[in-house]
Design an enzyme around this catalytic site. Structure first.
Site, PDB file in Angstrom:
ATOM      1  N   HIS A  64       0.908  -1.355  -0.151  1.00 22.72           N
ATOM      2  CA  HIS A  64       0.075   0.230   0.072  1.00 22.72           C
ATOM      3  C   HIS A  64       0.931   1.266   0.065  1.00 22.72           C
ATOM      4  CE1 HIS A  64      -3.710  -1.970   0.131  1.00 22.72           C
ATOM      5  NE2 HIS A  64      -3.529  -2.661   1.042  1.00 22.72           N
ATOM      6  N   LYS A 116     -14.076   4.269   6.819  1.00 19.13           N
ATOM      7  CA  LYS A 116     -14.145   5.296   5.664  1.00 19.13           C
ATOM      8  C   LYS A 116     -15.626   5.367   5.742  1.00 19.13           C
ATOM      9  CE  LYS A 116     -13.315   4.973   1.205  1.00 19.13           C
ATOM     10  NZ  LYS A 116     -14.437   5.239   0.379  1.00 19.13           N
TER      11      LYS A 116
END
Length: 936
Positions: A164, A598
Site C-alpha cells: 500500500h 471510511k
C-alpha cells in the site's frame, strides 16, 4: 549562531526524581538528536550557505510560537517569511526539515533499542509484550511446557507485507539511514578509542551529506515488480535470520521450562511463524498485476531465498571441518559425502564438508531449474531437489549425525538456523495471497456461464439462483471454458492469473499461493464464484478437495453486520463444506479496517469489527470449523493501526484461538522491520500476543452486558455524527478536495495502484489509503476520532444517572474500549487544529469553509475533552510518556513543513503549472509522512 538549532530539541521532559533510567534515556536521546542536528546544520550551511541556515532557524522559531500559543503575530510573520521565499529556497527549507524528521526518527529508534537492551539484561524482569513475560504468565496459570508445545504445534502467526502506497521513502534513502543507525549503534555498543570516535563522526558526516545530495523523491513511478523488490529487502534486513532465531529462542525456553518441571522436551518446536505477502498478488484495483507479474514475483521471491540458502551452505561447509577420525558419522552422511562433486584431496577425510558440498550442488541445480540467475559459484551436474522438504531432509541427516556423535553444540549453530529457515520459507520465501474484487469475479463467471449455458443471463439472477447454479458447476467435471469462445480481455486476464497460480503450486509447492481473497464480499455467491474459477484451473477438484483457501474479505459496515449470516449459510452447503474439510476444517475470514472506517467512522468501525468477530466465533463453533481471522489493518489509527500487542489481546475471547494473520502496510513495514533488533522485537510481540490472547485471555471475565449496550449506543451516535459530516453535508466533498493534498498525492511515484476505484470525486469511490493519508497530511487525522465527542455528549445527556463515571469504569475494565481510546489518544496527539486551520484557508468558498471547519473544530475540542475525562488524564498521552517525548522532540521540525505545504499548495493551484512547485509539494508530503511515522 554556530550550529543549526535542529539539535536543540524541546525543553526536557520532567520525570519523577527517582526515575533515573527514564532521565538517562531522555538525556541520551537528546544527545543523539543534538549530534545529528548539528551535523545536518553544518551540512546545510556548507552546502547551501549561511542565509539558508538562518532562514531554517527563523521558520522553526516562528512555527513554534504559532503552534504553542496560536500566536496571531507569529501567523502573520510566518506568512510573510514564506511569501518572500524563492522556490529554490523553499525546496532547501523543505529538504532541511524533512531530513531532520528522518534523522530524529533514527535517533528515536536507537533509543528504543537502547531501552530494549536495558530491559533484556541478565536479572531484569521480562517486559510486557515479549515471550518471556507471556511464558511466565502461562506458568503462573499452571500451563505446562508440554501444553505450550502442543499449542504451537497448530499455531500460525503470519505478518503479511503489503505494498500500500504510504511508504514515500526511496530505498536509496533507507539504505543511507540504516548506515547512520548502524553508526549510532556503534557509539552505544562499542568502547571506542578517541580515533575511532572521530572516525565514527566523520562517517556520520559523510552519510548525512550523501543524504543531502540524494533525491528524496522517485523520478519515475514504481512498477509492481519494483514494489516486490523493495519488499524483499526486509528479508535481508530481518526476516531470513530473525524468524528462525525466534523459533530457536522459544524452543530453548520451553526446553528449560520442561526441565524445571522434571519433564523431557520432546522433539523440535513446530514452525508457527510464517511470512505472507500481497505484493505481486493483489489485483484489487491494480490492473498492473497480471499473470506475467505473478510469475515474476514468485521467481524473485524464490531467487532471494535460494541465494540465501546457498550462501548459508557455503558458510556451513567452511565451518564443518570435522575430520572423520575425530568425529563419527552416520551411514546416511557417508552416503551424502560419497555423492559430493568435491574431489579435492584436502577434504577427502572431511565427510561433513563433502556432504554439504553435495547438498550445495543439488540446491544449485534446483536454483537453475527454477530460473535463478547469476549463481555464486558454478557446480558440476547434480540432481535438483524435488521439494524443499527433500532439501531439509539431507540437512536433518547431518543434524542427526552430529547429535548422535556428541557434536550437538555444533548442530545448534548455523545448521539449526538453516534447517528452521527451510521449514519456514521453503523454496517460495513467503506465501503470496491472490486478491481480487468480487465484482470482477462476478463479471468473469457471468461471461463464462452465459457462453457455456446460453440463456443463463447470470448478471440478472438473484442470490438463490446464483448459488444453485454455482453449486451445480462445482459438482461438474466438465470444463466451463471453451477454446472456441472469444472472451473479453478482462476474463482472459483473470483466467491467466489463476492458471499461473496452478503452475506455481506445481513449481514451488502449495505454500507458494495458499490463499485467494475476495474483497468486497457481500454474499455466499461471491465465494462460490471464486471456487468455480479455481476449479477451472485444477486448484479445486469436483470431488471436494481444495489446494487453496477461499477467503472472504468483509469491509463495509453493512457487510460486517452480515458476515456471520453469510458464513453460516456458506458452511451449510455440503459442496463447500467438503472443500473446508479438505483444508483441515479451517476457514479463514478477513476483516477490513480501512473501508469500514471510511464508511462509518472510527468508533463504529471498531465496534462493528468486534461484533463481527463475536458473531463469527459463534457460527464457527456451531459448525465445528476452526476460524482463522485475517486482520487487514493499516498503519494509521484511522485504518486499524496502533500497537499490535494491544490490538491482538483486546480481541474477544475465542477470536485468536492460536492462529492469526495480520497485514503490515506501507511505512509501518520500514519502521518495524528495517532494523534487525526492532524487527526481532516486533515479531516476538506478535507471537506473544497470539499466545496471550489464545491461552490466557479466555480466563478473563466477559464484558459486562451494560458495557456492550453502552458501546452499541455510542457507536450509533458516532455513526450519525460521522455520516452527517462526511456523506450528508453539502459542500463537504469540495472542502475535502480543496483543504487536503488528495489531488497532489496521485502525482507521487509511491505505488503502482491508482488512488481511486473510479474517476470521480465521490468519497465512496476513493480508496481508504489516500483518504486517511490526506487527513494526516493536513494534521486533522479526522478518520481517527471524528464523531466521538458528539457521541459521548449525547450519551451522557441521555444517561445522566450513569454519566462519565460509567464510561470511566468501562475504560478501566474492558480491554476493547481501553484500546479504542488509547489509539484515539495517540492520533489526537498528532493532530493540530491550528495547522489544520491554515489548510482550511485553501477552500475558496468561504461559506463552505467556515461552516464545515467550525464543525470539525468543535468536534475536535469536544472529542479531546471527553477523551481526557474518560481516561482521567490532564493532557493527551499522559499515560504514554514515551510517545509524548517523541512528539515533543520531533514536531517542532514537522510543523514548518505543514506551513510550507500550505503555501506551495496555494501557489500550485492558483498559478500556471510549475514542475518545481509541484515537486516542492511532493517533498513536503514526504517530510510530513516521515515525521508522523504512521500516516496511512
Amino acid at each position: 549562531m554556530s550550529s543549526l538549532n535542529l539539535s536543540a530539541g524541546p525543553e526536557p521532559v520532567s520525570e519523577r526524581p527517582d526515575d533515573a533510567a527514564a532521565i538517562e534515556a531522555e538525556t541520551r536521546l537528546r544527545n543523539d538528536i543534538r549530534l545529528l542536528g548539528r551535523i545536518l546544520g553544518d551540512t546545510v550551511r556548507e552546502q547551501e550557505g549561511q542565509s539558508v541556515f538562518d532562514l531554517v532557524e527563523n521558520i522553526r522559531q516562528t512555527s513554534i510560537r504559532f503552534h504553542r500559543d496560536d500566536d496571531k503575530t507569529a501567523r502573520a510573520e510566518l506568512a510573510a517569511i514564506l511569501d518572500g521565499m524563492s522556490i529554490q529556497d523553499t525546496m532547501r527549507i523543505v529538504r532541511a526539515f524533512s531530513y531532520f524528521s528522518h534523522l530524529a526518527n533514527i535517533a528515536e529508534d536507537q533509543n528504543n533499542i537502547r531501552q530494549m537492551r536495558a530491559g533484556s539484561t541478565a536479572g531484569s524482569a521480562p517486559r510486557a509484550g515479549l515471550l518471556a513475560k507471556t511464558l511466565a504468565h502461562a506458568r503462573q496459570e499452571g500451563i505446562s511446557a508440554a501444553e505450550l508445545r502442543k499449542f504451537f504445534a497448530t499455531a500460525l502467526v503470519s505478518p503479511v507485507l503489503t505494498a500500500h502506497p504510504t511508504e514515500v521513502r526511496r530505498k536509496s534513502t533507507m539504505d543511507r539511514e540504516m548506515q547512520i543507525a548502524g553508526l549510532l549503534d556503534q557509539r552505544d555498543r562499542v568502547q571506542l578509542t578517541a580515533d575511532e570516535w572521530t572516525d565514527n563522526e566523520e562517517r556520520l558526516r559523510r552519510a548525512v551529506e550523501t543524504l543531502w545530495k540524494t533525491n528524496l523523491l522517485r523520478r519515475t513511478k514504481l512498477t509492481v515488480l519494483d514494489e516486490v523488490t523493495n519488499g524483499l529487502s526486509f528479508y535481508d534486513y530481518t526476516f531470513l535470520r530473525e524468524v528462525p532465531r525466534l523459533h530457536s529462542a522459544l524452543e530453548d525456553r520451553l526446553a528449560d521450562a520442561a526441565k524445571a518441571e522434571g519433564a523431557n522436551a520432546e522433539g523440535e518446536l513446530a514452525s508457527f511463524l510464517r511470512m505472507g505477502s500481497w505484493i505481486g498478488g493483489d489485483r484489487d484495483g491494480n490492473p498492473f498485476v497480471t499473470a506475467e507479474v505473478l510469475h515474476g514475483t514468485l521467481k524473485l521471491q524464490s531467487t532471494r531465498v535460494l541465494r540465501y540458502y546457498l550462501e548459508e551452505l557455503h558458510e556451513l561447509g567452511s565451518e564443518l571441518s570435522l575430520a572423520s577420525h575425530l568425529a563419527g558419522t552416520t551411514d546416511t552422511v557417508k552416503a551424502l559425502a560419497e555423492t559430493s562433486p568435491d574431489t579435492s584431496p584436502h577434504r577427502k577425510y572431511e565427510p561433513y564438508r563433502l556432504a554439504v558440498s553435495g547438498i550445495y550442488a543439488r540446491l544449485a541445480a534446483t536454483a537453475l531449474k527454477l530460473e535463478v540467475e547469476n549463481l555464486r559459484a558454478p557446480v558440476g551436474e547434480a540432481e535438483p531437489y524435488a521439494s524443499a522438504q527433500d532439501f531439509k531432509a539431507d540437512l536433518d541427516a547431518i543434524h542427526l549425525s552430529l547429535t548422535t556423535h556428541h557434536s550437538g553444540v555444533i548442530a545448534r549453530g548455523r545448521l539449526r538456523q538453516l534447517r528452521r529457515a527451510i521449514d519456514c520459507f521453503g523454496f517460495h520465501l513467503a506465501s503470496l495471497d491472490m486478491r481480487q474484487n468480487s465484482a470482477v469475479h462476478e463479471r468473469t463467471i457471468g461471461e463464462l456461464m452465459d457462453a457455456a449455458r446460453p440463456g443463463t443471463s447470470y448478471a440478472v439472477l438473484d442470490e438463490d439462483a446464483r448459488i444453485a447454479l454455482l453449486i451445480s458447476e462445482l459438482r461438474s467435471t466438465r470444463p466451463l471454458t471453451s477454446m472456441f469462445v472469444k472472451y473479453s480481455d478482462e476474463t482472459v486476464g483473470e483466467l491467466a492469473v489463476f492458471r499461473e497460480a496452478a503452475k506455481a503450486h506445481a513449481t514451488y509447492g502449495a505454500a507458494a499461493i495458499p490463499q485467494c481473497i475476495i474483497s468486497m464480499t457481500k454474499g455466499v455467491s461471491d465465494l462460490l464464484e471464486l471456487a468455480v474459477l479455481l476449479k477451472e484451473v485444477g486448484l479445486i477438484d469436483p470431488s471436494g478437495r481444495s489446494a487453496i483457501n477461499v477467503v472472504p474479505l468483509f469491509e463495509t459496515i453493512e457487510d460486517l453486520q452480515a458476515c456471520a449470516k453469510i458464513m453460516d449459510r456458506l458452511l451449510s452447503i455440503p459442496e463447500y463444506r467438503r472443500l473446508v474439510d479438505s483444508r483441515g476444517s479451517v476457514q479463514e475470514v478477513m476483516l477490513g479496517y480501512s473501508d469500514s472506517n471510511k464508511d462509518g467512522g472510527f468508533v463504529t468501525s471498531g465496534w462493528e469489527l468486534y461484533k463481527a468477530e463475536i458473531g463469527l466465533i459463534e457460527i464457527f463453533e456451531h459448525h465445528g470449523v476452526r476460524l482463522r481471522l485475517f486482520h487487514g489493518r493499516g498503519g494509521s489509527v484511522g485504518r486499524g493501526g496502533g500497537p499490535s500487542y494491544d490490538a491482538i489481546v483486546a480481541q474477544p475471547g475465542g477470536a485468536v484461538n492460536g492462529q492469526i494473520r495480520i497485514t503490515e502496510q506501507g511505512e509501518i513495514i520500514t519502521s518495524k522491520y528495517s532494523n534487525v533488533e526492532v524487527g526481532r522485537n516486533n515479531l516476538e510481540i506478535l507471537a506473544a500476543a497470539t499466545l496471550e490472547a489464545s491461552l490466557l485471555q479466555p480466563k478473563r471475565v466477559a464484558p459486562h452486558r451494560d458495557y456492550l449496550e453502552a458501546m452499541e449506543q455510542l457507536s450509533a451516535l458516532a455513526f450519525k455524527a460521522y455520516r452527517g459530516l462526511v456523506y450528508e453535508t453539502d459542500g463537504f466533498v469540495d472542502y475535502f478536495w480543496a483543504s487536503t493534498v488528495i489531488n497532489e498525492i496521485s502525482t507521487l511515484n509511491i505505488g503502482s495502484r491508482p488512488a481511486s476505484r473510479k474517476k470521480t470525486r465521490a468519497i465512496e469511490d476513493l480508496r481508504a489509503i489516500p483518504w486517511v493519508f490526506s487527513w494526516a497530511q493536513c494534521r486533522l487525522m479526522l478518520p481517527g476520532w471524528y464523531g466521538f465527542g458528539s457521541a459521548v455528549s449525547a450519551w451522557v445527556t441521555e444517561h445522566p444517572e450513569k454519566g462519565i463515571a460509567f464510561l470511566q469504569a468501562m475504560y478501566q475494565e474492558w480491554p476493547f474500549f481501553r484500546t479504542l481510546l488509547s489509539n484515539m489518544d495517540m492520533v489526537l496527539s498528532k493532530s493540530s487544529i491550528g495547522i489544520a486551520s491554515r489548510y482550511a484557508e485553501l477552500v475558496e468558498d468561504t461559506a463552505i469553509r467556515d461552516r464545515i471547519f467550525s464543525r470539525i473544530r468543535a468536534e475536535w475540542h469536544s472529542s479531546i475533552d471527553y477523551l481526557l475525562a474518560i481516561m482521567q488524564q490532564d493532557h493527551l498521552l499522559q499515560s504514554n510518556p514515551l510517545l509524548e517525548r517523541s512528539i515533543r522532540h520531533r514536531f517542532p521540525y514537522l510543523d514548518p513543513l505543514n506551513h510550507v505545504q500550505v503555501q506551495l499548495l496555494r501557489e500550485h493551484r492558483t498559478h500556471d503549472p510549475d514542475e518545481q512547485v509541484l515537486r516542492g509539494v511532493q517533498l513536503t508530503i514526504n517530510g510530513i509522512s516521515a515525521g508522523l511515522r504512521n500516516s496511512g
